[in-house]
Scaffold this active site. Structure first.
Site, PDB file in Angstrom:
ATOM      1  N   GLY A 146       2.311   3.717   5.528  1.00  0.00           N
ATOM      2  CA  GLY A 146       1.950   3.886   4.517  1.00  0.00           C
ATOM      3  C   GLY A 146       1.145   5.832   4.081  1.00  0.00           C
ATOM      4  N   PHE A 191       0.990  -8.449  -4.351  1.00  0.00           N
ATOM      5  CA  PHE A 191       0.104  -8.495  -5.936  1.00  0.00           C
ATOM      6  C   PHE A 191      -1.012  -9.347  -6.014  1.00  0.00           C
ATOM      7  CE2 PHE A 191       4.576  -9.192  -4.104  1.00  0.00           C
ATOM      8  CZ  PHE A 191       4.295 -11.234  -5.113  1.00  0.00           C
ATOM      9  N   TYR A 218     -11.742  -9.705   1.867  1.00  0.00           N
ATOM     10  CA  TYR A 218     -11.395 -11.202   1.633  1.00  0.00           C
ATOM     11  C   TYR A 218     -10.582 -11.954   3.401  1.00  0.00           C
ATOM     12  CZ  TYR A 218      -6.715  -9.302  -0.156  1.00  0.00           C
ATOM     13  OH  TYR A 218      -5.519  -9.039  -0.230  1.00  0.00           O
TER      14      TYR A 218
HETATM   15  C1  LIG Z   1     -10.493  -9.972  -9.688  1.00  0.00           C
HETATM   16  C2  LIG Z   1      -9.667  -9.104 -10.296  1.00  0.00           C
HETATM   17  C3  LIG Z   1     -10.095  -7.989  -9.659  1.00  0.00           C
HETATM   18  C4  LIG Z   1      -9.144  -7.079  -9.231  1.00  0.00           C
HETATM   19  C5  LIG Z   1      -9.342  -6.015  -7.703  1.00  0.00           C
HETATM   20  C6  LIG Z   1      -8.756  -4.435  -8.484  1.00  0.00           C
HETATM   21  C7  LIG Z   1      -8.859  -3.403  -7.845  1.00  0.00           C
HETATM   22  C8  LIG Z   1      -8.674  -3.549  -5.963  1.00  0.00           C
HETATM   23  C9  LIG Z   1      -9.825  -4.738  -5.759  1.00  0.00           C
HETATM   24  C10 LIG Z   1      -9.412  -4.948  -4.124  1.00  0.00           C
HETATM   25  C11 LIG Z   1      -8.153  -4.428  -3.356  1.00  0.00           C
HETATM   26  C12 LIG Z   1      -8.262  -5.572  -1.726  1.00  0.00           C
HETATM   27  C13 LIG Z   1      -7.053  -5.461  -1.212  1.00  0.00           C
HETATM   28  C14 LIG Z   1      -5.908  -5.019  -1.572  1.00  0.00           C
HETATM   29  C15 LIG Z   1      -5.038  -5.271  -0.714  1.00  0.00           C
HETATM   30  C16 LIG Z   1      -3.135  -4.435  -0.865  1.00  0.00           C
HETATM   31  O1  LIG Z   1      -3.055  -4.758   0.184  1.00  0.00           O
HETATM   32  S1  LIG Z   1      -3.497  -2.853  -2.148  1.00  0.00           S
HETATM   33  C17 LIG Z   1      -2.167  -2.591  -1.761  1.00  0.00           C
HETATM   34  C18 LIG Z   1      -0.629  -2.412  -2.739  1.00  0.00           C
HETATM   35  N1  LIG Z   1       0.460  -2.027  -2.708  1.00  0.00           N
HETATM   36  C19 LIG Z   1       1.630  -2.358  -2.749  1.00  0.00           C
HETATM   37  O2  LIG Z   1       1.545  -3.208  -2.892  1.00  0.00           O
HETATM   38  C20 LIG Z   1       2.436  -1.249  -2.589  1.00  0.00           C
HETATM   39  C21 LIG Z   1       4.251  -2.044  -2.028  1.00  0.00           C
HETATM   40  N2  LIG Z   1       4.423  -2.663  -3.030  1.00  0.00           N
HETATM   41  C22 LIG Z   1       5.459  -2.532  -3.421  1.00  0.00           C
HETATM   42  O3  LIG Z   1       6.631  -2.219  -3.225  1.00  0.00           O
HETATM   43  C23 LIG Z   1       5.855  -4.367  -4.352  1.00  0.00           C
HETATM   44  O4  LIG Z   1       4.664  -4.597  -4.766  1.00  0.00           O
HETATM   45  C24 LIG Z   1       5.953  -5.373  -3.182  1.00  0.00           C
HETATM   46  C25 LIG Z   1       4.750  -6.040  -2.647  1.00  0.00           C
HETATM   47  C26 LIG Z   1       6.721  -6.484  -3.916  1.00  0.00           C
HETATM   48  C27 LIG Z   1       6.817  -4.568  -2.395  1.00  0.00           C
HETATM   49  O5  LIG Z   1       8.503  -4.719  -3.320  1.00  0.00           O
HETATM   50  P1  LIG Z   1       9.932  -4.709  -2.372  1.00  0.00           P
HETATM   51  O6  LIG Z   1      10.268  -5.286  -1.495  1.00  0.00           O
HETATM   52  O7  LIG Z   1      11.249  -4.117  -3.712  1.00  0.00           O
HETATM   53  O8  LIG Z   1       9.999  -6.681  -2.900  1.00  0.00           O
HETATM   54  P2  LIG Z   1      11.003  -6.969  -4.626  1.00  0.00           P
HETATM   55  O9  LIG Z   1      10.715  -6.556  -5.620  1.00  0.00           O
HETATM   56  O10 LIG Z   1      11.934  -7.009  -4.218  1.00  0.00           O
HETATM   57  O11 LIG Z   1      10.253  -8.797  -4.481  1.00  0.00           O
HETATM   58  C28 LIG Z   1       9.626  -9.595  -3.352  1.00  0.00           C
HETATM   59  C29 LIG Z   1      10.058 -11.257  -4.118  1.00  0.00           C
HETATM   60  O12 LIG Z   1       8.204 -10.539  -4.397  1.00  0.00           O
HETATM   61  C30 LIG Z   1       8.759 -11.217  -5.373  1.00  0.00           C
HETATM   62  N3  LIG Z   1       7.489 -10.801  -6.414  1.00  0.00           N
HETATM   63  C31 LIG Z   1       7.298  -9.564  -6.599  1.00  0.00           C
HETATM   64  N4  LIG Z   1       6.216  -8.953  -7.520  1.00  0.00           N
HETATM   65  C32 LIG Z   1       5.713 -10.028  -8.169  1.00  0.00           C
HETATM   66  C33 LIG Z   1       4.799 -10.705  -8.384  1.00  0.00           C
HETATM   67  N5  LIG Z   1       3.877  -9.889  -9.223  1.00  0.00           N
HETATM   68  N6  LIG Z   1       4.286 -11.541  -8.892  1.00  0.00           N
HETATM   69  C34 LIG Z   1       5.357 -13.108  -7.713  1.00  0.00           C
HETATM   70  N7  LIG Z   1       6.195 -13.011  -7.628  1.00  0.00           N
HETATM   71  C35 LIG Z   1       6.367 -11.530  -7.321  1.00  0.00           C
HETATM   72  C36 LIG Z   1      10.178 -10.643  -6.371  1.00  0.00           C
HETATM   73  O13 LIG Z   1      10.277 -12.156  -7.046  1.00  0.00           O
HETATM   74  C37 LIG Z   1      10.425 -11.316  -5.095  1.00  0.00           C
HETATM   75  O14 LIG Z   1      10.763 -12.634  -4.730  1.00  0.00           O
HETATM   76  P3  LIG Z   1      12.499 -13.558  -4.903  1.00  0.00           P
HETATM   77  O15 LIG Z   1      13.289 -12.594  -3.647  1.00  0.00           O
HETATM   78  O16 LIG Z   1      12.489 -12.717  -6.525  1.00  0.00           O
HETATM   79  O17 LIG Z   1      12.396 -15.365  -4.645  1.00  0.00           O
HETATM   80  N1  LIG Z   2      -7.400   0.252  -2.499  1.00  0.00           N
HETATM   81  C1  LIG Z   2      -7.613  -0.537  -2.329  1.00  0.00           C
HETATM   82  O1  LIG Z   2      -9.031  -1.152  -3.568  1.00  0.00           O
HETATM   83  C2  LIG Z   2      -8.070  -1.926  -0.927  1.00  0.00           C
HETATM   84  C3  LIG Z   2      -6.977  -0.895   0.094  1.00  0.00           C
HETATM   85  N2  LIG Z   2      -6.625  -2.035   1.311  1.00  0.00           N
HETATM   86  C4  LIG Z   2      -5.711  -1.416   2.249  1.00  0.00           C
HETATM   87  O2  LIG Z   2      -5.761  -0.796   2.098  1.00  0.00           O
HETATM   88  C5  LIG Z   2      -4.283   0.738   2.219  1.00  0.00           C
HETATM   89  C6  LIG Z   2      -3.651   1.145   1.730  1.00  0.00           C
HETATM   90  O3  LIG Z   2      -3.543   0.352   0.435  1.00  0.00           O
HETATM   91  P1  LIG Z   2      -3.969   1.555  -1.120  1.00  0.00           P
HETATM   92  O4  LIG Z   2      -4.130   3.341  -0.611  1.00  0.00           O
HETATM   93  O5  LIG Z   2      -4.593   1.152  -2.293  1.00  0.00           O
HETATM   94  O6  LIG Z   2      -2.054   1.147  -1.808  1.00  0.00           O
HETATM   95  P2  LIG Z   2      -0.694   1.665  -1.638  1.00  0.00           P
HETATM   96  O7  LIG Z   2       0.036   0.911  -2.427  1.00  0.00           O
HETATM   97  O8  LIG Z   2      -0.659   3.183  -1.748  1.00  0.00           O
HETATM   98  O9  LIG Z   2      -0.496   1.765   0.102  1.00  0.00           O
HETATM   99  C7  LIG Z   2       0.411   1.489   0.718  1.00  0.00           C
HETATM  100  C8  LIG Z   2       1.790   1.852   1.303  1.00  0.00           C
HETATM  101  O10 LIG Z   2       2.020   1.398   2.077  1.00  0.00           O
HETATM  102  C9  LIG Z   2       3.302   1.555   1.551  1.00  0.00           C
HETATM  103  N3  LIG Z   2       4.407   0.219   2.550  1.00  0.00           N
HETATM  104  C10 LIG Z   2       4.612  -0.511   0.993  1.00  0.00           C
HETATM  105  N4  LIG Z   2       5.398  -1.627   2.016  1.00  0.00           N
HETATM  106  C11 LIG Z   2       5.858  -0.905   2.816  1.00  0.00           C
HETATM  107  C12 LIG Z   2       6.687  -0.566   4.125  1.00  0.00           C
HETATM  108  N5  LIG Z   2       8.025  -2.660   4.352  1.00  0.00           N
HETATM  109  N6  LIG Z   2       7.067   0.208   5.256  1.00  0.00           N
HETATM  110  C13 LIG Z   2       6.144   0.697   5.235  1.00  0.00           C
HETATM  111  N7  LIG Z   2       5.784   1.519   4.671  1.00  0.00           N
HETATM  112  C14 LIG Z   2       5.309   0.205   3.375  1.00  0.00           C
HETATM  113  C15 LIG Z   2       3.541   1.996   0.328  1.00  0.00           C
HETATM  114  O11 LIG Z   2       4.496   3.319   1.050  1.00  0.00           O
HETATM  115  P3  LIG Z   2       6.057   2.891   0.199  1.00  0.00           P
HETATM  116  O12 LIG Z   2       6.344   2.303  -0.814  1.00  0.00           O
HETATM  117  O13 LIG Z   2       6.560   4.587   0.499  1.00  0.00           O
HETATM  118  O14 LIG Z   2       6.779   2.675   1.735  1.00  0.00           O
HETATM  119  C16 LIG Z   2       2.372   2.954   0.532  1.00  0.00           C
HETATM  120  O15 LIG Z   2       2.159   4.157   0.872  1.00  0.00           O
HETATM  121  C17 LIG Z   2      -3.655  -0.933   2.523  1.00  0.00           C
HETATM  122  O16 LIG Z   2      -3.513  -1.596   3.599  1.00  0.00           O
HETATM  123  C18 LIG Z   2      -4.409  -2.117   1.238  1.00  0.00           C
HETATM  124  O17 LIG Z   2      -4.077  -3.544   2.217  1.00  0.00           O
HETATM  125  C19 LIG Z   2      -7.511  -2.874   1.610  1.00  0.00           C
HETATM  126  C20 LIG Z   2      -8.900  -3.425   0.468  1.00  0.00           C
HETATM  127  C21 LIG Z   2      -8.895  -2.438  -1.060  1.00  0.00           C
END
Ligand SMILES: CCCCC/C=C\C/C=C\C/C=C\C=C\C(=O)SCCNC(=O)CCNC(=O)[C@H](O)C(C)(C)COP(=O)(O)OP(=O)(O)OC[C@H]1O[C@@H](n2cnc3c(N)ncnc32)[C@H](O)[C@@H]1OP(=O)(O)O
Ligand SMILES: NC(=O)C1=CN([C@@H]2O[C@H](COP(=O)(O)OP(=O)(O)OC[C@H]3O[C@@H](n4cnc5c(N)ncnc54)[C@H](OP(=O)(O)O)[C@@H]3O)[C@@H](O)[C@H]2O)C=CC1
Length: 299
Positions: A30, A113, A163
């Site tokens: 990532g 999400f 968390y």
């Molecule tokens: C009190 C509120 C506080 C606010 C907080 C604000 C800020 C943050 C604070 C703290 C953060 C703390 C932790 C953070 C952790 C993180 O990990 S952040 C990093 C996030 N980054 C990403 O998620 C990047 C990568 N994500 C993705 O590519 C996609 O989002 C996904 C994870 C869905 C994977 O993509 P893909 O493989 O293309 O999946 P699909 O689109 O095919 O979906 C797979 C199945 O999931 C279902 N789905 C997708 N989205 C949702 C949704 N929003 N709700 C419900 N279900 C969802 C989708 O329908 C598919 O299932 P089915 O096939 O339909 O059954």
């Molecule tokens: N930002 C925040 O507030 C917080 C973030 N974190 C953690 O920090 C890390 C970075 O998050 P952040 O930078 O915020 O979010 P981003 O969404 O920018 O980073 C997530 C990365 O993961 C990669 N990724 C997702 N799915 C796959 C996959 N199947 N294979 C390989 N790579 C994948 C994405 O690249 P691509 O789509 O090209 O695959 C993307 O670069 C994560 O572990 C998150 O849980 C933890 C707490 C708080």
């Protein structure tokens, strides 16, 4: 930002001495976006040759070019979906050809999400846990086995979240998978020290990245409330995580293994303490409350 944030300005420059990662190879999943990009930039500035891997090759290539042109150190972009163990094996083979095996591995890739758990489909659950837990395990096992075979030591770092420890509603697949990652890393810290491998964990608090905020607070409605519970009064900065990650992965931290480091401006303890809401009590209210308490006789 809250007023008190002026006491806690972020220092965003690179912290470690120049050349701390010269002749080192770092592998960051990532690494094309968000915190992964920030860690890649810092390690590259410190002399590392970096390999970044994720699904979107175009994003990786653009990041790699931008960072290399700024630091003068090569950043390689390798497409890899960490959910697929065969893709992970191919990615590691490509890295061996490009740079040799890495000295530093950062498992940062994640998916997440917000969603009420009763709305989750099996595939939604699988999607998150496959990226976060299985992806981290596939990368760690593939690299670990090859490093052991080559008798090469390495630093492994996983990026989890605060968390992972407490659990959290509305992000249950992520909470479950991140807790699993922490168990994996603590276990391997105990088991693979004998092969020269260290395993550590950073739990970031909220840091604005497009990936996180677009999926966890899509309307922006919760940001103010989130900042109000952070004692340092602000969100974190990617560079703050990057400096900590560089330290943990560096020669200055060779005695660190099995550590779980929370970097969250105090958010976790602020949410946990039962009486912390008393921050809202004014001095006049305290006078009145103290008088009431002192006047109490008996139980
Ligand atoms: C009190 C509120 C506080 C606010 C907080 C604000 C800020 C943050 C604070 C703290 C953060 C703390 C932790 C953070 C952790 C993180 O990990 S952040 C990093 C996030 N980054 C990403 O998620 C990047 C990568 N994500 C993705 O590519 C996609 O989002 C996904 C994870 C869905 C994977 O993509 P893909 O493989 O293309 O999946 P699909 O689109 O095919 O979906 C797979 C199945 O999931 C279902 N789905 C997708 N989205 C949702 C949704 N929003 N709700 C419900 N279900 C969802 C989708 O329908 C598919 O299932 P089915 O096939 O339909 O059954
Ligand atoms: N930002 C925040 O507030 C917080 C973030 N974190 C953690 O920090 C890390 C970075 O998050 P952040 O930078 O915020 O979010 P981003 O969404 O920018 O980073 C997530 C990365 O993961 C990669 N990724 C997702 N799915 C796959 C996959 N199947 N294979 C390989 N790579 C994948 C994405 O690249 P691509 O789509 O090209 O695959 C993307 O670069 C994560 O572990 C998150 O849980 C933890 C707490 C708080």
């Amino acid at each position: 930002q809250l007023v008190q944030s002026t006491f806690f300005p972020p220092a965003e420059g690179v912290m470690l001495p120049t050349g701390s990662f010269s002749n080192r190879v770092a592998f960051i999943t990532g690494g094309g976006t968000g915190l992964g990009r920030a860690m890649t930039s810092t390690l590259s500035q410190l002399g590392a040759q970096c390999v970044i891997a994720s699904r979107k090759l175009d994003v990786l290539q653009q990041t790699a070019e931008e960072i290399s042109s700024q630091t003068g150190n090569k950043v390689h972009a390798v497409e890899c979906d960490v959910r697929d163990p065969q893709a992970v094996a191919r990615c590691v083979e490509r890295m061996e050809t490009l740079t040799g095996l890495p000295d530093v591995i950062i498992n940062n890739a994640a998916g997440n999400f917000v969603c009420p758990s009763e709305r989750l489909s099996p595939n939604a659950w699988r999607s998150i846990t496959d990226i976060v837990l299985n992806g981290t395990a596939f990368v760690t096992l593939e690299l670990g086995k090859r490093l052991i075979q080559s008798r090469k030591g390495a630093s492994f770092l996983a990026i989890t979240t605060i968390y992972a420890e407490s659990g959290s509603g509305f992000v249950v697949p992520s909470a479950s998978a991140k807790a699993g990652v922490e168990a994996l890393y603590k276990s391997l810290a105990a088991e693979w020290g004998r092969y020269g491998h260290r395993f550590n964990i950073i739990q970031p608090g909220p840091i604005r990245t497009k990936g996180a905020f677009s999926r966890l607070d899509p309307t922006g409605a919760f940001e103010k409330a989130m900042i109000s519970r952070i004692p340092t009064g602000r969100l974190g900065k990617p560079a703050e995580i990057a400096n900590l990650a560089a330290f943990v992965s560096s020669d200055y931290a060779t005695w660190m293994s099995g550590a779980v480091i929370r970097l969250d401006g105090g958010e976790y303890v602020s949410m946990a303490g039962e009486f912390n809401e008393l921050r809202r009590v004014t001095p006049d209210q305290w006078k009145m409350m103290e008088a009431m308490i002192r006047n109490t006789r008996g139980s």
